[in-house]
Scaffold this active site. Structure first.
Site, mmCIF file in Angstrom:
data_model
loop_
_atom_site.group_PDB
_atom_site.id
_atom_site.type_symbol
_atom_site.label_atom_id
_atom_site.label_comp_id
_atom_site.label_asym_id
_atom_site.label_seq_id
_atom_site.Cartn_x
_atom_site.Cartn_y
_atom_site.Cartn_z
ATOM 1 N N ASP A 178 5.825 15.395 6.919
ATOM 2 C CA ASP A 178 7.207 15.414 6.448
ATOM 3 C C ASP A 178 7.632 16.854 6.241
ATOM 4 O OD1 ASP A 178 8.174 12.559 5.776
ATOM 5 O OD2 ASP A 178 6.195 12.614 4.853
ATOM 6 N N SER A 251 7.897 0.170 2.419
ATOM 7 C CA SER A 251 8.795 0.255 1.267
ATOM 8 C C SER A 251 9.727 1.455 1.285
ATOM 9 C CB SER A 251 7.945 0.330 -0.015
ATOM 10 O OG SER A 251 7.108 1.485 0.003
ATOM 11 N N MET A 252 9.603 2.354 2.267
ATOM 12 C CA MET A 252 10.404 3.567 2.246
ATOM 13 C C MET A 252 11.896 3.269 2.305
ATOM 14 S SD MET A 252 10.266 6.849 4.804
ATOM 15 C CE MET A 252 11.389 8.233 4.551
ATOM 16 N N GLU A 293 1.941 -6.217 -1.233
ATOM 17 C CA GLU A 293 1.226 -5.200 -0.466
ATOM 18 C C GLU A 293 0.131 -5.875 0.349
ATOM 19 O OE1 GLU A 293 0.783 -1.002 0.325
ATOM 20 O OE2 GLU A 293 2.218 -2.042 -0.956
ATOM 21 N N MET A 294 0.017 -5.493 1.607
ATOM 22 C CA MET A 294 -0.909 -6.154 2.515
ATOM 23 C C MET A 294 -1.730 -5.100 3.253
ATOM 24 S SD MET A 294 0.158 -8.878 5.541
ATOM 25 C CE MET A 294 1.070 -9.928 4.408
ATOM 26 N N TYR A 313 16.417 0.878 6.310
ATOM 27 C CA TYR A 313 16.584 2.042 5.441
ATOM 28 C C TYR A 313 17.903 1.955 4.687
ATOM 29 C CZ TYR A 313 12.696 3.999 8.105
ATOM 30 O OH TYR A 313 11.473 4.201 8.688
ATOM 31 N N LYS A 328 6.094 2.414 11.299
ATOM 32 C CA LYS A 328 6.478 1.035 11.605
ATOM 33 C C LYS A 328 7.289 0.944 12.887
ATOM 34 C CE LYS A 328 10.246 0.821 8.186
ATOM 35 N NZ LYS A 328 9.726 1.336 6.927
ATOM 36 N N LEU A 329 8.162 1.940 13.131
ATOM 37 C CA LEU A 329 8.923 1.934 14.372
ATOM 38 C C LEU A 329 8.021 2.177 15.579
ATOM 39 C CD1 LEU A 329 12.142 3.816 13.217
ATOM 40 C CD2 LEU A 329 11.981 1.429 13.947
ATOM 41 N N GLN A 331 4.918 1.145 15.707
ATOM 42 C CA GLN A 331 4.238 -0.148 15.876
ATOM 43 C C GLN A 331 5.149 -1.145 16.585
ATOM 44 O OE1 GLN A 331 3.369 -0.800 11.729
ATOM 45 N NE2 GLN A 331 1.228 -0.208 11.963
#
Length: 405
Positions: A178, A251-252, A293-294, A313, A328-329, A331
């Site tokens: 980041d 969660s972001m 949470e997983m 978002y 995630k994007l 994935q």
């Protein structure tokens, strides 16, 4: 006495006190690790993540790849008794703090101190300055014993001077997960990074958009986000029944209103929300299932067998690099899912369908377009983590690591 001397005296006095406190927390009773042959490289990763955490980030996968190459150690920073008030995801590992634990081929150490540096003036810079001394025998031993040291964006750069003092021959890499201003890093960290950037061997950028935030150009390498290609076989069987399923992971900046609007507009779509760290919204429809949470591996079948991937978002004030770095994007793209996300993140990606945040008609249009695309979605090659790691360690061997090509 001049002001600088007063500060120096204060720092030295506090440094002694901090050293005593920090050293008192170190417990090496579990320091039983299997080492690779001495001829292989030794790697050290400094990060505010912990390798054993169920939620995975890029550094976890890089560490796993490095473990195949040689002795790999993962030192977890900025954790203390204050962390319980921040809902730190490493709290589940608290009983293993200040112990060397061998886990999945990697030596792990969660450094727990009495306090850790926090954003509180006027002591903020002093706290980071003292923390950067690295008053921990394991940290210092691992620095001395490493050939390659990888710093992740965040607090890790403040240990650069210590590294150069203890092991000047070590190769130092910086992975810019980041931009420091995006994660609201302390001024002390930002100033330190600005000072040391030119002296770092390689600054690894998962997005070329991050280059504008880096005060150096000669040592930059573009290495995009990766994915473990074997997950395709691991992501079975499908957890779903018949019908259309849309999944959101993470969660972001999570926007629950997206699902309030979408579930009402598309009652025939079953929405699955995984790890949002938010309770079920009272206006969600019956077609919304909320999971806690997983573990990373458990999320894979939910992604692979979904019809749509959602990145909801809640803000448009997002850095441009997030388009390229969102795990995630990545994935979703790997598994061939059309992604629903705000226009700013969708950008010109042909596999993404953008919407205006909070606008029900815009959300409905994005979902409808994703379900009925005008043309087959193109398939983009996503690097696996071994390819990512190879490029991090030796970027000049690859033509696709140029930032300004």
């Amino acid at each position: 006495m001049s002001a600088p001397n007063v500060l120096s005296t204060t720092q030295n006095s506090l440094a002694t006190e901090f050293a005593a406190n920090y050293s008192a927390t170190v417990d090496q009773s579990d320091a039983t690790a299997t080492h690779t042959p001495a001829s292989k490289q030794k790697y050290l990763l400094l990060s505010a993540h912990d390798f054993r955490s169920p939620r995975k980030a890029g550094m976890h996968f890089v560490a796993s790849e490095l473990a195949k190459l040689g002795t790999t150690r993962f030192f977890s920073l900025r954790y203390s008794f204050l962390s319980r008030y921040k809902h730190d995801p490493r709290l589940s590992l608290d009983d293993q703090a200040n112990k060397i634990v061998f886990y999945q081929g990697v030596e792990c150490y969660l450094w727990k101190t009495l306090i850790h540096p926090i954003r509180i003036r006027p002591f903020e810079s002093l706290m980071y300055h003292l923390y950067g001394y690295g008053f921990n025998s394991v940290l210092r031993d691992w620095i001395r014993d490493s050939d390659v040291i990888i710093l992740e964006s965040g607090v890790a750069p403040i240990f650069f001077d210590l590294i150069k003092k203890l092991n000047p021959k070590a190769k130092v890499l910086y992975r810019a997960s980041d931009a420091l201003d995006t994660i609201d890093a302390a001024t002390y960290i930002s100033k330190t990074f600005d000072r040391i950037a030119k002296d770092i061997d390689t600054i690894v950028l998962p997005s070329k958009a991050l280059a504008e935030k880096i005060p150096s150009t000669h040592n930059l390498a573009f290495v995009p986000q990766g994915i473990d290609h074997s997950v395709n076989e691991k992501a079975n069987p499908s957890p779903y029944g018949e019908g259309i399923h849309a999944v959101s992971v993470g969660s972001m900046l999570f926007d629950p209103d997206f699902f309030v609007l979408a579930s009402r507009r598309f009652p025939h779509i079953h929405f699955h929300i995984i790890g949002s760290c938010q309770p079920r919204h009272h206006e969600y429809g019956d077609n919304v299932t909320v999971y806690g949470e997983m573990p990373f591996d458990k999320t894979l079948p939910y992604i692979k067998h979904a019809t749509l991937g959602i990145a909801p978002y809640s803000s448009v004030n997002l850095p441009a690099y997030l388009r390229d770095t969102s795990l995630k994007l990545t994935q979703y793209e790997f598994f061939g899912l059309p992604a629903i996300c705000p226009h700013f993140i969708a950008a010109d990606y042909p596999t993404r369908f953008g919407y205006d945040i909070g606008n029900e008609e815009s959300i409905a249009l994005a979902i409808s377009r994703a379900l009925n695309p005008q043309a087959p979605l193109p398939k983009r090659t996503v690097l696996d983590w071994s390819q990512v790691t190879e490029r991090m360690l030796a970027p000049k061997k690859f033509s696709d690591t140029e930032v300004f090509a």
